[in-house]
Design a protein around this motif. Sequence first.
Motif, PDB file in Angstrom:
ATOM      1  N   UNK A 222      40.215 -31.370 -64.586  1.00  0.00           N
ATOM      2  CA  UNK A 222      40.190 -30.005 -64.865  1.00  0.00           C
ATOM      3  C   UNK A 222      40.923 -29.937 -66.458  1.00  0.00           C
ATOM      4  N   UNK A 223      42.070 -30.641 -66.173  1.00  0.00           N
ATOM      5  CA  UNK A 223      43.079 -30.583 -67.709  1.00  0.00           C
ATOM      6  C   UNK A 223      42.310 -31.224 -68.661  1.00  0.00           C
ATOM      7  N   UNK A 224      41.855 -32.468 -68.391  1.00  0.00           N
ATOM      8  CA  UNK A 224      40.917 -33.221 -69.364  1.00  0.00           C
ATOM      9  C   UNK A 224      39.693 -32.501 -69.976  1.00  0.00           C
ATOM     10  N   UNK A 225      39.335 -31.890 -69.103  1.00  0.00           N
ATOM     11  CA  UNK A 225      38.139 -30.797 -69.523  1.00  0.00           C
ATOM     12  C   UNK A 225      38.768 -29.755 -70.539  1.00  0.00           C
ATOM     13  N   UNK A 226      39.925 -29.390 -70.253  1.00  0.00           N
ATOM     14  CA  UNK A 226      40.398 -28.177 -71.231  1.00  0.00           C
ATOM     15  C   UNK A 226      41.074 -29.006 -72.319  1.00  0.00           C
ATOM     16  N   UNK A 227      41.367 -30.096 -72.491  1.00  0.00           N
ATOM     17  CA  UNK A 227      41.773 -30.795 -73.703  1.00  0.00           C
ATOM     18  C   UNK A 227      40.556 -30.943 -74.725  1.00  0.00           C
ATOM     19  N   UNK A 228      39.394 -31.248 -73.922  1.00  0.00           N
ATOM     20  CA  UNK A 228      38.397 -31.619 -74.830  1.00  0.00           C
ATOM     21  C   UNK A 228      37.815 -30.304 -75.557  1.00  0.00           C
TER      22      UNK A 228
ATOM     23  N   UNK B 279      43.741 -41.935 -68.000  1.00  0.00           N
ATOM     24  CA  UNK B 279      42.492 -42.377 -68.790  1.00  0.00           C
ATOM     25  C   UNK B 279      41.404 -42.817 -68.173  1.00  0.00           C
ATOM     26  N   UNK B 280      41.380 -43.526 -66.924  1.00  0.00           N
ATOM     27  CA  UNK B 280      40.385 -43.933 -66.181  1.00  0.00           C
ATOM     28  C   UNK B 280      39.599 -42.737 -65.691  1.00  0.00           C
ATOM     29  N   UNK B 281      40.253 -41.871 -65.334  1.00  0.00           N
ATOM     30  CA  UNK B 281      39.699 -40.559 -64.699  1.00  0.00           C
ATOM     31  C   UNK B 281      38.660 -40.079 -65.771  1.00  0.00           C
ATOM     32  N   UNK B 282      39.463 -40.068 -67.103  1.00  0.00           N
ATOM     33  CA  UNK B 282      38.629 -39.540 -68.318  1.00  0.00           C
ATOM     34  C   UNK B 282      37.568 -40.278 -68.613  1.00  0.00           C
ATOM     35  N   UNK B 283      37.741 -41.729 -68.403  1.00  0.00           N
ATOM     36  CA  UNK B 283      36.299 -42.431 -68.749  1.00  0.00           C
ATOM     37  C   UNK B 283      35.282 -42.104 -67.922  1.00  0.00           C
TER      38      UNK B 283
END
Length: 209
Positions: free
Chosen positions: A138-144, A165-169
Amino acid sequence: ISSDPAVGTVRHGLTTEGRLQARRAATALIDAVGRDHLNKLHFIASDFTRAYETAEEALAAVINVMQFEASVFLPDRIELAELPPCLETVTRTKLLRERWFGSLDALELHNYNRVWPRDLVSAEHDYCDVESVTSVTARIRQLFLELEERHSGCTIVLTSHADTLQITQCYVAGVDPRTFSQYRFKNGEVRELRQDAESMPEPVPLTYQ
């Protein structure tokens, strides 16, 4: 395990070996981005010391390569060696922080083995108050969303931590994020984020010591 922002943002910086690994990564980074696109390259890093120091070292190495190549191949075009504004600094963000490991924080590394097998079963679990895979996503989506609002036609380098990073990828590639632990990053490794499951490296099943 160092996941507490109160500690990680002020301590646990890079070792000498870590700095060397970050600088060596610059060559792979330049090859991945392409020299023609370095003038639109942005470095975004976790505000944890070890992450933003990695970004700073890699950025410094990229700049060294650019300036050296300009001096050799374009000695009469000094203006081409000037840095574009995007390469003047590393932007820090809380959204790329290390995954919070709850009551396991500050314990020995083998305690990761108490969490990762549970991640394979559930992206929602919060065993020992660990931040769930879903929460990291969820926070990676917010960053994007924030980056897409601020930048267009740019290449962005994300410098963060293994789980994050692995969750992001996995999230970007459309791969089940519960399997992130099977796609381990090496220190200083450069990977391209692509919306394609075929872009993922071969998974390596978890092993325990």
